[in-house]
Design a protein around this motif. Structure first.
Motif, PDB file in Angstrom:
ATOM      1  N   GLY A  26       0.796  -1.223   0.000  1.00 16.10           N
ATOM      2  CA  GLY A  26       0.000   0.000   0.000  1.00 16.10           C
ATOM      3  C   GLY A  26       0.829   1.275   0.000  1.00 16.10           C
ATOM      4  O   GLY A  26       0.346   2.336  -0.395  1.00 16.10           O
ATOM      5  N   ILE A  27       2.079   1.171   0.446  1.00 11.26           N
ATOM      6  CA  ILE A  27       2.956   2.349   0.438  1.00 11.26           C
ATOM      7  C   ILE A  27       4.048   2.224  -0.630  1.00 11.26           C
ATOM      8  O   ILE A  27       5.041   2.941  -0.597  1.00 11.26           O
ATOM      9  N   GLY A  28       3.852   1.271  -1.556  1.00 11.24           N
ATOM     10  CA  GLY A  28       4.747   1.161  -2.699  1.00 11.24           C
ATOM     11  C   GLY A  28       6.051   0.420  -2.445  1.00 11.24           C
ATOM     12  O   GLY A  28       7.005   0.585  -3.204  1.00 11.24           O
ATOM     13  N   MET A  29       6.099  -0.391  -1.389  1.00 10.58           N
ATOM     14  CA  MET A  29       7.318  -1.148  -1.106  1.00 10.58           C
ATOM     15  C   MET A  29       7.098  -2.606  -1.470  1.00 10.58           C
ATOM     16  O   MET A  29       6.004  -3.140  -1.286  1.00 10.58           O
ATOM     17  N   ASN A  30       8.141  -3.250  -1.977  1.00 12.24           N
ATOM     18  CA  ASN A  30       8.075  -4.647  -2.373  1.00 12.24           C
ATOM     19  C   ASN A  30       8.561  -5.526  -1.213  1.00 12.24           C
ATOM     20  O   ASN A  30       9.755  -5.526  -0.905  1.00 12.24           O
ATOM     21  N   PRO A  31       7.671  -6.298  -0.572  1.00 11.47           N
ATOM     22  CA  PRO A  31       8.084  -7.131   0.558  1.00 11.47           C
ATOM     23  C   PRO A  31       9.142  -8.172   0.199  1.00 11.47           C
ATOM     24  O   PRO A  31       9.888  -8.620   1.062  1.00 11.47           O
ATOM     25  N   ALA A  32       9.240  -8.553  -1.070  1.00 11.83           N
ATOM     26  CA  ALA A  32      10.234  -9.537  -1.495  1.00 11.83           C
ATOM     27  C   ALA A  32      11.661  -8.996  -1.406  1.00 11.83           C
ATOM     28  O   ALA A  32      12.618  -9.764  -1.440  1.00 11.83           O
ATOM     29  N   GLU A  33      11.806  -7.686  -1.271  1.00 16.29           N
ATOM     30  CA  GLU A  33      13.128  -7.065  -1.187  1.00 16.29           C
ATOM     31  C   GLU A  33      13.513  -6.701   0.241  1.00 16.29           C
ATOM     32  O   GLU A  33      14.520  -6.031   0.461  1.00 16.29           O
ATOM     33  N   LEU A  34      12.718  -7.147   1.215  1.00 13.59           N
ATOM     34  CA  LEU A  34      12.907  -6.720   2.600  1.00 13.59           C
ATOM     35  C   LEU A  34      12.843  -7.889   3.569  1.00 13.59           C
ATOM     36  O   LEU A  34      12.103  -8.851   3.340  1.00 13.59           O
ATOM     37  N   LEU A  35      13.590  -7.790   4.652  1.00 12.65           N
ATOM     38  CA  LEU A  35      13.345  -8.589   5.840  1.00 12.65           C
ATOM     39  C   LEU A  35      12.551  -7.700   6.774  1.00 12.65           C
ATOM     40  O   LEU A  35      12.772  -6.484   6.837  1.00 12.65           O
ATOM     41  N   ILE A  36      11.634  -8.295   7.498  1.00 12.53           N
ATOM     42  CA  ILE A  36      10.766  -7.532   8.384  1.00 12.53           C
ATOM     43  C   ILE A  36      10.980  -8.041   9.800  1.00 12.53           C
ATOM     44  O   ILE A  36      10.873  -9.241  10.054  1.00 12.53           O
ATOM     45  N   SER A  37      11.308  -7.134  10.707  1.00 10.98           N
ATOM     46  CA  SER A  37      11.502  -7.563  12.086  1.00 10.98           C
ATOM     47  C   SER A  37      10.573  -6.794  13.011  1.00 10.98           C
ATOM     48  O   SER A  37      10.219  -5.649  12.775  1.00 10.98           O
ATOM     49  N   ARG A  38      10.189  -7.489  14.064  1.00 10.88           N
ATOM     50  CA  ARG A  38       9.427  -6.903  15.169  1.00 10.88           C
ATOM     51  C   ARG A  38      10.242  -7.230  16.403  1.00 10.88           C
ATOM     52  O   ARG A  38      10.390  -8.393  16.757  1.00 10.88           O
ATOM     53  N   GLY A  39      10.818  -6.213  17.012  1.00 10.31           N
ATOM     54  CA  GLY A  39      11.761  -6.457  18.102  1.00 10.31           C
ATOM     55  C   GLY A  39      13.010  -7.108  17.531  1.00 10.31           C
ATOM     56  O   GLY A  39      13.552  -6.660  16.536  1.00 10.31           O
ATOM     57  N   GLU A  40      13.420  -8.203  18.113  1.00 13.35           N
ATOM     58  CA  GLU A  40      14.611  -8.927  17.655  1.00 13.35           C
ATOM     59  C   GLU A  40      14.247 -10.113  16.761  1.00 13.35           C
ATOM     60  O   GLU A  40      15.112 -10.909  16.414  1.00 13.35           O
ATOM     61  N   THR A  41      12.972 -10.221  16.377  1.00 10.91           N
ATOM     62  CA  THR A  41      12.497 -11.394  15.655  1.00 10.91           C
ATOM     63  C   THR A  41      12.135 -11.053  14.215  1.00 10.91           C
ATOM     64  O   THR A  41      11.382 -10.110  13.977  1.00 10.91           O
ATOM     65  N   ILE A  42      12.649 -11.825  13.272  1.00  7.60           N
ATOM     66  CA  ILE A  42      12.239 -11.696  11.872  1.00  7.60           C
ATOM     67  C   ILE A  42      10.856 -12.339  11.752  1.00  7.60           C
ATOM     68  O   ILE A  42      10.628 -13.440  12.245  1.00  7.60           O
ATOM     69  N   ILE A  43       9.935 -11.630  11.111  1.00  6.80           N
ATOM     70  CA  ILE A  43       8.573 -12.142  10.976  1.00  6.80           C
ATOM     71  C   ILE A  43       8.208 -12.253   9.499  1.00  6.80           C
ATOM     72  O   ILE A  43       8.736 -11.508   8.672  1.00  6.80           O
ATOM     73  N   PRO A  44       7.300 -13.181   9.157  1.00  6.11           N
ATOM     74  CA  PRO A  44       6.870 -13.300   7.760  1.00  6.11           C
ATOM     75  C   PRO A  44       5.943 -12.161   7.369  1.00  6.11           C
ATOM     76  O   PRO A  44       5.263 -11.566   8.218  1.00  6.11           O
ATOM     77  N   GLU A  45       5.900 -11.875   6.080  1.00  2.00           N
ATOM     78  CA  GLU A  45       5.072 -10.760   5.605  1.00  2.00           C
ATOM     79  C   GLU A  45       3.583 -11.043   5.722  1.00  2.00           C
ATOM     80  O   GLU A  45       2.780 -10.121   5.643  1.00  2.00           O
TER      81      GLU A  45
END
Length: 64
Positions: A26-45
């Protein structure tokens, strides 16, 4: 939800029960080009975001 971008800026974006992937698209970013973390944990998109989340986006590079 508070999103910390790879370039250092941050934005508050309402989650509205959407997945992190939907928020990013929705903000024009490609999730396939990013790792997403919440705190110290990588989370799935496909994680459902909540407004209290702080999400850190980490740009990944790939190539050959």
């Amino acid at each position: 939800m508070r999103i910390l971008f790879p370039d250092g800026h941050e934005e508050e974006i309402p989650a509205r029960g959407r997945t992190i992937e939907a928020v990013l698209l929705g903000i024009g970013m490609n999730p396939a080009e990013l790792l997403i973390s919440r705190g110290e944990t990588i989370i799935p998109e496909d994680t459902i975001g909540i407004d209290e989340d702080t999400i850190h986006l980490i740009r990944i590079s790939h190539g050959g």
